[in-house]
Each structure stands twice: as C-alpha cells, then as structure tokens.
Design a protein around this motif. Sequence first.
Motif, PDB file in Angstrom:
ATOM      1  N   SER A   1      -0.871  -0.614  -4.241  1.00  0.00           N
ATOM      2  CA  SER A   1      -0.156  -0.185  -5.439  1.00  0.00           C
ATOM      3  C   SER A   1       0.152  -1.356  -6.364  1.00  0.00           C
ATOM      4  CB  SER A   1       1.145   0.519  -5.037  1.00  0.00           C
ATOM      5  OG  SER A   1       2.009  -0.386  -4.353  1.00  0.00           O
ATOM      6  N   TRP A   2      -0.001  -2.567  -5.849  1.00  0.00           N
ATOM      7  CA  TRP A   2       0.258  -3.792  -6.617  1.00  0.00           C
ATOM      8  C   TRP A   2      -0.386  -4.930  -5.845  1.00  0.00           C
ATOM      9  CZ3 TRP A   2       1.499  -7.169 -10.242  1.00  0.00           C
ATOM     10  CH2 TRP A   2       2.215  -8.331  -9.978  1.00  0.00           C
TER      11      TRP A   2
ATOM     12  N   HIS B   1       0.852  -1.194   0.000  1.00  0.00           N
ATOM     13  CA  HIS B   1       0.000   0.000   0.000  1.00  0.00           C
ATOM     14  C   HIS B   1       0.883   1.239   0.000  1.00  0.00           C
ATOM     15  CE1 HIS B   1      -2.774  -2.766   2.568  1.00  0.00           C
ATOM     16  NE2 HIS B   1      -2.753  -3.113   1.290  1.00  0.00           N
TER      17      HIS B   1
ATOM     18  N   HIS C   1      -4.094   6.795  -1.337  1.00  0.00           N
ATOM     19  CA  HIS C   1      -3.232   5.655  -1.079  1.00  0.00           C
ATOM     20  C   HIS C   1      -4.020   4.366  -1.213  1.00  0.00           C
ATOM     21  CE1 HIS C   1      -1.274   9.028   0.980  1.00  0.00           C
ATOM     22  NE2 HIS C   1      -0.146   8.423   0.658  1.00  0.00           N
TER      23      HIS C   1
ATOM     24  N   SER D   1       1.435   5.438  -2.027  1.00  0.00           N
ATOM     25  CA  SER D   1       0.774   6.534  -2.727  1.00  0.00           C
ATOM     26  C   SER D   1       0.411   6.082  -4.139  1.00  0.00           C
ATOM     27  CB  SER D   1       1.709   7.739  -2.776  1.00  0.00           C
ATOM     28  OG  SER D   1       1.139   8.802  -3.478  1.00  0.00           O
ATOM     29  N   LEU D   2      -0.801   6.423  -4.576  1.00  0.00           N
ATOM     30  CA  LEU D   2      -1.276   6.023  -5.905  1.00  0.00           C
ATOM     31  C   LEU D   2      -0.908   7.101  -6.906  1.00  0.00           C
ATOM     32  CD1 LEU D   2      -4.804   4.661  -4.888  1.00  0.00           C
ATOM     33  CD2 LEU D   2      -2.649   3.394  -5.121  1.00  0.00           C
TER      34      LEU D   2
ATOM     35  N   TYR E   1      -2.271  -3.772 -10.936  1.00  0.00           N
ATOM     36  CA  TYR E   1      -1.918  -2.555 -10.201  1.00  0.00           C
ATOM     37  C   TYR E   1      -2.693  -1.386 -10.811  1.00  0.00           C
ATOM     38  CZ  TYR E   1       1.434  -1.566 -14.011  1.00  0.00           C
ATOM     39  OH  TYR E   1       2.028  -1.326 -15.232  1.00  0.00           O
TER      40      TYR E   1
ATOM     41  N   SER F   1       2.530   4.510 -12.726  1.00  0.00           N
ATOM     42  CA  SER F   1       2.549   3.675 -11.542  1.00  0.00           C
ATOM     43  C   SER F   1       3.975   3.471 -11.048  1.00  0.00           C
ATOM     44  CB  SER F   1       1.925   2.314 -11.847  1.00  0.00           C
ATOM     45  OG  SER F   1       2.165   1.403 -10.795  1.00  0.00           O
TER      46      SER F   1
ATOM     47  N   ILE G   1      -5.773   8.947  -8.514  1.00  0.00           N
ATOM     48  CA  ILE G   1      -4.423   8.507  -8.855  1.00  0.00           C
ATOM     49  C   ILE G   1      -3.782   9.664  -9.604  1.00  0.00           C
ATOM     50  CG2 ILE G   1      -3.038   6.728  -9.971  1.00  0.00           C
ATOM     51  CD1 ILE G   1      -5.404   4.842  -9.747  1.00  0.00           C
TER      52      ILE G   1
END
Length: 807
Positions: A743-744, A299, A740, A301-302, A760, A306, A709
């Motif tokens: 992220s993957w 987890h 947030h 920042s988005l 992601y 990416s 994002i």
Amino acid sequence: MRYFAFLFCLLITLSLGVALSLQFGSVPPLGRLLDPNQGFWQNAFSEDYAYTEQVTLKGLKEPVTVNYDEHLIPHIFAEHEEDLFRVQGFITAKHRLWQMDFQTLAAAGRISEIVGPIALDVDKLSRRKGLPYAAENALNAFKQSDPEVFVLIQAYTDGVNEYINGLSYAELPLEYKILNYRPEEWTPYKSALLLKYMADMLVGDVDLQYTNLRSILGQTLLDKLFPDFPEDNDPVIEAEKRWNFTPLKIERPENLDYPNDKILLPALAQPEPGIGSNNWAVAPKKTKNGHALIANDPHLSLNLPSLWFAMQLSTPNFSVKGATLPGALGVISGFNENIAWGVTNATRDARDWYKIQFKDDGRSEYLYNDRWIQSNLRVEEIKVKGQPTVYDTVVYTHHGPVVYDKNFKGERQDVNVALKWTAHMESNEQKTFLLLNKGKNHQDYLEALDYYTSPAQNFVFASNTGDIAMKVQGRFPLKWEGQGKFIMDGNDPRYEWQGFIPFDQNPSTKNPSRGFVSSANQHSVSEDYPYFVFDNSFEHYRNRRLNERLKSMENMTLEDMKSLQYDSYHLHAAEALPLMMNLLDQTSPAIDSTEVGRYLEKLADWNFNTFPNQEEPTLFNIWWEELYKSVWSFLLQDSVPVVFPNKYQTVQLMMNEPSHELFSRSKKEGLLKAEDHVRKSFEVMVEKIKNWEEEKGEYNWAAYKNTSINHLVPNFESFSRKGIYTGGGSGILNATGSRHGASWRYVAEMGETVTAYGIYPGGQSGNPGSKFYDNFIKIWANGDYVNFNLRSKSDRDELLFSTEFIN
C-alpha cells in the motif's frame, strides 16, 4: 479534457444512481446531482494547473506556506507546531475529506446512516467489538495525561472543520452527492477512532476457531499441525540475540483443566490473507556509500482513495516526509533529517475470549470467582437511513464487551462470549508518531515507542549516524504457556492476564553483527525468549527470502533496496512444486498424455519468478489451491469457523508423512494419501486452465490474478481500477495479490542529506475527476518510484502551486 471528464462523470453518475436504487433502496437527488452549477460537473475539477492562492485560517499564530510538487504532494512550512497541524488538518480534508469521514464512520458503526440496513450487521459488529468504546478511552488518555498532544489534535481538528465549514454543495466530494449526505464536524474523537480502525484492521486471533478445531482434531493433532515455532524459524530479532534482563515470573496455575471446552462457536473474521508488510535496514558496512539504508512497504487492502496521503511537514526544528493517515497527525512511515522509521504488523495474540455465565436473561449480573457481579449495559443507538433507529444492548464485563450472545450471531444462544483486547485500554499512539517525526537519534526512537501499545508493530529504524535497529512494540499481556489459545472460563480468576511485559523487555535489537535488521510478519523471536509468544498467522516465506538476500548482498544501494521490494521470487512454490511433481510422477501414468504435457513441461522449467507475463504462476496457484482445499476440506464439517493449517505445515506433512491418516479424512473415494490429493488437484487444475483458455484466452499471471484497486464503497465500480498489469503475490516480497499488496513503498539512504524514493497505488487526490486520483498506479505497478527528497520553502523546481495561509 473537461468534456472527457464530463462524459466520464455522467456515465458514472447514472450507473451509480441505478445501482443505489437497487441495492440501498434510495436514489440521490438527480436534479441537483446533474445541475452543471453545483452537481457532479463541479467534481470534474482537476488540480492540474499552477496557481497561487491565499487562504484565511482562524487561529494561526503566523502565516503558513504550502508548496505542492508536481505529484500534488504538499510541503507545509510553519513556524509553530500548532500551526503546522492546523494546516495539515485543512490540507488533508481538502484532498481526502470523504475518505477520512467514511473510515471513521465505519469504525464507529455508523455506515447504516448513509447506506441503509444493508450495513446494519457490520455496524453492530464494530460496536460489539468495542471500537467506539476503545476510541473513547484513547481520547480520555489524550485529554488527561497529555494535554500538549491534545492541543495539537484540537488544532488539527479545527483545521479540518475550517475546510468543512467553507464547503458549498458544489464543492462537496462526489461521494457525498451520490450518497446524499453532508459531512459532519470533525472531532478529536474521530482521530482516535481512526487509530482504532487501524488496530482492528491489523489484529487477529483464533481462540474460538482453535476451540472448534480441537473438538474436531483433538489436542495431539492440533499441536502437530499448529506448532508454536516452525522448523525453519528465522525470527524478526536475530536468533543469536541474548536477552540481558530478568523476566517477570509467570507460571501456569496448578490443577487447571485447560483447554476443556468441546463447543462450537461463532468467530470474528480474520485479517485478509496477504495483509502484512516488509521492512528492513542495512548497516553502513554493507552499503556502497557507507550510509545506513532503510525500506518499508506495508501490505494492506488496495483501495481508492488510497489509505495513505504523502506529505512533508516542516518547522524551524524539524522537517519530516512520508506517508500520513488521513485523520491522524504527523507522518506514520517516513523520515526526517536525522532518522527514518517504518512499520510492519507484529502479529501477536492480543485478544482473548471468555465464556460468560449470566444470572438471568436480564444479563445485569455475571458469574466471576463464583460470585455474581454487576455488568454494564451500553445501549447502542444505530441510525438507519430510511428506516427507524435500531437499538442494540451490548453487555460489558470486566473482561470486555460480550460480542456474541442471544441477540447477535445467535446460532449458539447458550454461549455468551466476551472479548478482552489491549486496544480497549487507554493509549496514546498519536504521541509516538509526533515524537518520531522530530526524533534525532536511537534514544528518541525508543522514547517515542514507549507510548505505542496497539496494534503491535515491528518498528525499523535507521539514522544518519549509521545506527540501525528493530523493536517489536506493543502492549503484550503476560501469559502463562498456552494461555489464550482457546476460549477461557470467564468465571475463573486464574485465567486473568497477570500484567504486561515491560516495554524495555519487548524484543529489540540495535546494530546486530550480521549488518541488517528485518521483519516480514514472521515470528518475533526464537524459542529462547523468556515469555510466551503466540500467534497463528506468522509468515513463513517472505522473511526467509528477504533474509537470504540481505545476508548475501554487499555494497548495497538504493537501487538494490527497490529491487528487493519488487522481488517476485516465489519461495513457497520453489519448495512445494518439486514435491508435488514428484508425488504426481509416482502415481499418475495417465497424466503424462500429450494433452497436458505442456503444463508439466512449463512447470518443470519454471524459474519461480512471478512476472506478469508468465503462465507458470497461474498453473501453480490453481494446482496448489485445489490441493490445499482437497487435503483440508474435512475441517469444514458442520460449517463452524475453523482455521486451516498454513501452507508451510501442509508442505511439511506432505513431504515427511505422505501416508498420514489425515490425508484420508476427506472421505472422498480414492483420496487416501498425499499423492492422491496431488493427482486429483492436478486434474482439476487442467480442467480449469482449459476452461479459462476457451472463455478468456491467455492465462498469464497478470490476467489471472487481476490485481484491482477498489473504491471504498464496494459497488462504486467506476471509481475502481481493475486488471492492473503487475506481478508478485501473497507470500512473496512483492506481495501484490488480487486485492492486497504494498500500500506504500519507500526507501531512503541516510547521511548528511537524506535521499529517498516513495510510491503508493493511488494518487494524492480523493476526487475521481482529478488526474491525481490514480496517477501513481502505473508507476507503482511497474516497480518504479518518485523522488521523495525533503524540499525547502524556497525550492520552486517543478512546483505545481502554492497556498499561503494567514489568520
């Protein structure tokens, strides 16, 4: 399609040109930018058609093939590792050059070069924290202690530079054209910088905030609100674990008056709330097919592009697939034919602060052990776009760099504060991932982790032979009980670290009897672990929800693993809301009005899920945030940096001592007990919801949360994606907040053939004009995945295009 892209990019370009002129004081050369032959029009290119090409790449020993699947995921097939990483560098630069360049410029404190003085303080802080210094130390370690790894890093570097050197202006990523600069050559130093960038992103400390807070609360209340272990501690390494080693002896020095400072200090920003991760592995005895299962979802920042770039890397000796970091070699989180691994942040206090006394304003000598010793002055040259170069002198002591002094954050010019951080030391994290990529068993996994030092991570493991494991890995200072919680005296040798915990005594477990291993940023161990373990930011909810589910589940499948990653149950709300409603009922007869009864009725019937269409999560979130602020607002006196008690301890205080004198500290009329804060915050929540409904209409969770994002450049709004329809939230397994989240995500079933899925929130391309820039976002938001199985060189199913690299 291309006309759409043209109009889209035209609007973006014009709006950004205006924004840049206003914010940065500089406008890109619009004539060149609008030129249809070399300007932004060329960035409307989309990699959405099939073709085969041949590319000449210097230094290759043998030809290398790259096959792209339908999602633009490259699968690189090479005969030699050096060729493999040379092509990885080229391919990564082809799709993510601006991103990898920008992130390393940020780590080096060089953003002012491209955006002007607006970034000057940010650049100074990066340098004063010692990120460039840390990267230099890491690079020296690569060169001196591991020339084999350095050869591979150099091959990667050469591949990146081959791509850069072949770029015309027309082919430049759009951000370069808008910001009006060109990429410089990649270097091994930049790859080292990237890993330090990640270390800085994931580390935190509250020594200075604790020092301030102790001045406000006193030691007794501080200990009460910030216990080292919570009542419901469910640690990463199962509590039943027995330690079969003899620990090193470490005792608090006698007659030490610590803590003793009553000063107010500046402090570094901490990692954003919501940054964390989940990972776990399940033993064959708990799975339907009798194979180990593994899952990981960091987890962070988005952002767009990416943070991650999916890729398969194959030689005759191994095939590995997963998430790579643009700028670093190999796969960071993923699997090969034999083993799988994943990481979560092991929040541990690996940074300490020391108060420094200089002999005079020249700062060339400082006091240590009551003697004046030489300091090192490092002059940082910060180039600023459109303005003269700025020079900042950073003083280095044997503890580390002096971050705060009279020249930076000078609110307290009499306090010079130095940072001691494990990330400053020589390290070789790159080797860890290179070894994991071709690892075959648990022993290989352990040997790979022996090279890993910072940032501390919980490494989960599963193998096709059925082993599962977890290790909390990092370079952890050997500290006496309580050391480093507060600022320390830089003159007194008794405050020095006494060494480091041996790697083989770091907390770990293999094949525990409960049938699973897991981590979610909670406490690493139970209280019987023989070393002092401390951090302020341990998680208290996701981990308990995850372990509760894993204990109860049997015959697990990959579908179960996906469901767990997307689990949206709000454990904090389930524990806090009944208490809040009970306290509200005791004191608020006026609140039972028809006008607000619908809110109470909704909350009373809530199932504590956080699906995007639900309204209850919005009601609870506003109520809780207002309650939390109401209770702890008194800690913001004098506007000095402090840390607030966490949600878990706040609920415990409200539940067990609702009349504690802390509830009267706000000095606001009528706020004397927990119930008063509950009532007042409920009233504020009602007003906020009414206003929201009047101005914006529905207040379902997705609309209120507004998951976004954002592009890495904050004001590049047109390259960002707003209002993503998804649930979850901070402290929830599906930890998708407003900025947030996961992220993957990947899950895998080990066995003779590995079955894997991943996703992601972004896309493989860094080009906003490509359909692969954001095509994963909807899939990710819906809780779905794409097939992530290993592919062979001859696998042509759903092939997008392929590239043959020759010397």
